[in-house]
Enzyme design. Structure first.
Site, PDB file in Angstrom:
ATOM      1  N   THR A   1       0.885  -1.156   0.000  1.00  0.00           N
ATOM      2  CA  THR A   1       0.000   0.000   0.000  1.00  0.00           C
ATOM      3  C   THR A   1       0.922   1.204   0.000  1.00  0.00           C
ATOM      4  OG1 THR A   1      -0.142   0.265   2.393  1.00  0.00           O
ATOM      5  CG2 THR A   1      -1.720  -1.248   1.395  1.00  0.00           C
ATOM      6  N   HIS A   2       0.562   2.197  -0.773  1.00  0.00           N
ATOM      7  CA  HIS A   2       1.415   3.386  -0.946  1.00  0.00           C
ATOM      8  C   HIS A   2       2.802   2.992  -1.447  1.00  0.00           C
ATOM      9  CE1 HIS A   2      -1.709   5.320   1.533  1.00  0.00           C
ATOM     10  NE2 HIS A   2      -1.631   4.213   2.238  1.00  0.00           N
TER      11      HIS A   2
ATOM     12  N   SER B   1      18.590  -1.889 -25.681  1.00  0.00           N
ATOM     13  CA  SER B   1      18.857  -0.469 -25.808  1.00  0.00           C
ATOM     14  C   SER B   1      19.840  -0.282 -26.947  1.00  0.00           C
ATOM     15  CB  SER B   1      19.442   0.076 -24.504  1.00  0.00           C
ATOM     16  OG  SER B   1      20.251   1.204 -24.750  1.00  0.00           O
TER      17      SER B   1
ATOM     18  N   LYS C   1      20.973  -3.880 -21.406  1.00  0.00           N
ATOM     19  CA  LYS C   1      19.592  -3.599 -21.043  1.00  0.00           C
ATOM     20  C   LYS C   1      18.610  -4.712 -21.407  1.00  0.00           C
ATOM     21  CE  LYS C   1      18.162   0.221 -19.895  1.00  0.00           C
ATOM     22  NZ  LYS C   1      17.627   0.667 -18.644  1.00  0.00           N
TER      23      LYS C   1
ATOM     24  N   GLU D   1       5.420  -1.054 -20.470  1.00  0.00           N
ATOM     25  CA  GLU D   1       5.266   0.406 -20.430  1.00  0.00           C
ATOM     26  C   GLU D   1       4.173   0.844 -21.391  1.00  0.00           C
ATOM     27  OE1 GLU D   1       9.421   2.377 -20.233  1.00  0.00           O
ATOM     28  OE2 GLU D   1       9.749   0.286 -20.767  1.00  0.00           O
TER      29      GLU D   1
ATOM     30  N   TYR E   1     -28.537  15.244 -37.315  1.00  0.00           N
ATOM     31  CA  TYR E   1     -27.209  14.789 -37.735  1.00  0.00           C
ATOM     32  C   TYR E   1     -26.354  15.984 -38.125  1.00  0.00           C
ATOM     33  CZ  TYR E   1     -23.421  12.764 -40.382  1.00  0.00           C
ATOM     34  OH  TYR E   1     -22.172  12.439 -40.825  1.00  0.00           O
TER      35      TYR E   1
ATOM     36  N   LYS F   1     -15.744   7.644 -35.962  1.00  0.00           N
ATOM     37  CA  LYS F   1     -15.123   6.381 -36.378  1.00  0.00           C
ATOM     38  C   LYS F   1     -13.601   6.348 -36.205  1.00  0.00           C
ATOM     39  CE  LYS F   1     -17.920   6.760 -39.774  1.00  0.00           C
ATOM     40  NZ  LYS F   1     -18.939   7.559 -39.026  1.00  0.00           N
TER      41      LYS F   1
HETATM   42  N1  ARG Z   1     -19.697   9.504 -43.653  1.00  0.00           N
HETATM   43  C1  ARG Z   1     -20.783  10.001 -42.877  1.00  0.00           C
HETATM   44  C2  ARG Z   1     -20.547   9.730 -41.391  1.00  0.00           C
HETATM   45  O1  ARG Z   1     -19.722   8.969 -41.090  1.00  0.00           O
HETATM   46  C3  ARG Z   1     -22.057   9.331 -43.282  1.00  0.00           C
HETATM   47  C4  ARG Z   1     -23.236  10.162 -43.050  1.00  0.00           C
HETATM   48  C5  ARG Z   1     -23.204  11.339 -43.952  1.00  0.00           C
HETATM   49  N2  ARG Z   1     -24.415  12.049 -43.919  1.00  0.00           N
HETATM   50  C6  ARG Z   1     -24.532  13.234 -44.467  1.00  0.00           C
HETATM   51  N3  ARG Z   1     -25.684  13.806 -44.393  1.00  0.00           N
HETATM   52  N4  ARG Z   1     -23.531  13.845 -45.032  1.00  0.00           N
HETATM   53  O2  ARG Z   1     -21.147  10.285 -40.533  1.00  0.00           O
END
Ligand code: ARG
Length: 458
Positions: A177-178, A296, A302, A309, A336, A344
């Site tokens: 601990t610590h 290293s 090393k 890490e 949207y 993504k």
């Molecule tokens: N490539 C766009 C995205 O990943 C798809 C949706 C695009 N929609 C639009 N109204 N431009 O969000």
């Protein structure tokens, strides 16, 4: 649609379209001419979201079948679309898919290729949907696989830990601990703590795609008689998402999966930190095999734990992905916005970082040896006073209130430190001088074995 198709067919330039009226090839609607290359560069996402091709094709197939069942598309058009989509999928699968400069994202690339393959009927597929509900659907379908892959990776690391526990679990060592030596534990106890933490992480990674966005259209739903239950069912969702605005606007599912990935990353980062400490000369409790150690460029001696890490450092990427997705949504007007496209890169970065961490952790645990003698030495070091709590507990068993016992043993430790001895070096008379309740059984209590054996509660 017809104009779009014609535009695509005429297009031959490999570079992004220059901003001139002759440039064609994108869905431009009322817009005249090509998109400015500077906008195209930031707007284009195909190289990133092509990873969704399988989900995109699946979603499109379900949509086409449903449009057929509802009479929006004729039977022959549906059959042609399904065959065409299967070929597009095959091209992606085999690495033969050729991107075109006009392929802004995976959805447009798949549709463009479909139209090339089957002609005008390919242009019928997009009725009753938008890329907004399409990408939200693709993403949730992808999350199912991504979460399951991460869970499987966690399982592999758990197995590696259990294997080590089966082999060396009965070695005793101090826990900290610590980062100060505290009390004796078994190595198996330590290893299985990680198994347990990972079990919680695995649960947090459980993701079931429940609500299907498909049919939400751009956000206001669709005027076609869509059967959203059919597409939801076919794609493995429990039901259609009940609100079309929420369906295209929310990335809550993504954030939830990223949070589960973040939990896992946190646990692995702590494992990494422990491995870094344990493989140091100062601790010397563990040794990573040559294959999982690094050298290293300047110091020939090393043996570095770079992999461990990086378990610490890669966790930052996973955590950042969660924050990125929250920040993308923060303050966005309902509906949207293109901001959401940046979800993504965050997801894929987190997924790849975590996959690398899980593989590295498994590899290191599979090539790790422990030094039981070093652990014993740490336990037996008289200056560590690892059994001080046992001495106090002994007094409590003799009827002494814990606070008084704590104080008496503290006095003993102070005295030992001054004379360079350990608690175990004191004879009964010396112990009794600190507190008269000490009895001869304290001998057993003041051993590592005794301390471990005394722990019988669940
Ligand atoms: N490539 C766009 C995205 O990943 C798809 C949706 C695009 N929609 C639009 N109204 N431009 O969000």
């Amino acid at each position: 649609m017809a104009a779009r198709k014609a535009g695509r067919r005429r297009r031959r330039t490999p570079e992004p379209a220059p901003p001139s009226p002759s440039a064609r090839g994108q869905v431009r609607g009322r817009l005249v001419g090509g998109l400015h290359p500077a906008i195209d560069r930031v707007n284009r996402s195909f190289e990133v979201d092509r990873r969704l091709w399988a989900e995109d094709v699946r979603g499109s197939m379900a949509h086409a079948r449903m449009l057929g069942a509802r009479g929006v598309l004729g039977r022959r058009a549906v059959a042609r679309i399904l065959r065409g989509l299967a070929r597009v999928a095959e091209e992606f699968r085999t690495g033969r898919f050729v991107a075109r400069p006009g392929d802004e994202d995976v959805h447009m690339a798949v549709e463009r290729r479909l139209i090339e393959l089957i002609g005008a009927d390919g242009g019928r597929l997009h009725a009753g949907r938008s890329r907004n509900d399409q990408v939200a659907t693709d993403l949730r379908l992808y999350l199912v696989g991504a979460a399951a892959r991460a869970q499987a990776g966690v399982r592999r690391v758990q197995r590696a830990l259990v294997a080590l526990a089966a082999r060396d679990g009965m070695l005793a060592l101090p826990f900290y601990t610590h980062l100060q030596r505290a009390q004796p534990v078994l190595l198996g106890h330590w290893l299985l703590a990680y198994v347990e933490m990972l079990e919680g992480d695995r649960r947090a990674l459980a993701y079931e795609a429940r609500e299907c966005p498909l049919g939400a259209g751009a956000g206001a739903g669709s005027g076609f008689p869509l059967d959203r239950r059919q597409t939801a069912r076919e794609l493995g969702f429990a039901r259609p998402s009940p609100n079309s605005l929420e369906a295209v606007a929310s990335r809550a599912d993504l954030a939830r999966v990223l949070a589960g990935m973040g939990d896992t990353a946190t646990t692995l980062s702590r494992l990494g930190a422990d491995l870094v400490l344990w493989t140091s000369r100062e601790f010397g409790f563990a040794r990573l095999g040559d294959a999982v150690s690094t050298g290293s460029s300047i110091m020939p001696q090393k043996r570095n734990p770079d992999g461990a890490e990086l378990l610490r450092a890669l966790a930052v990427r996973v955590h950042a992905a969660w924050l990125r997705v929250q920040e993308l949504q923060r303050g966005l007007p309902l509906g949207y916005s293109k901001d959401l496209q940046e979800d993504k890169p965050a997801l894929f970065d987190a997924e790849d970082a975590l996959a690398g961490m899980l593989d590295a952790a498994e590899a290191m645990l599979g090539d790790l040896t422990f030094d039981g003698a070093r652990m014993q030495a740490a336990l037996k070091d008289p200056a560590g006073f690892l059994l001080a709590t046992e001495a106090a507990d002994h007094l409590v068993r003799k009827g002494v209130p814990f606070r008084a016992a704590h104080e008496a043993v503290g006095r003993l430790v102070r005295r030992c430190e001054a004379t360079g001895r350990g608690l175990g070096d004191l004879n009964l008379a010396e112990l009794r001088a600190a507190h008269p309740a000490f009895g001869p059984e304290v001998r057993r209590a003041l051993t590592v074995e005794g301390a471990l054996a005394a722990r019988r509660a669940v």
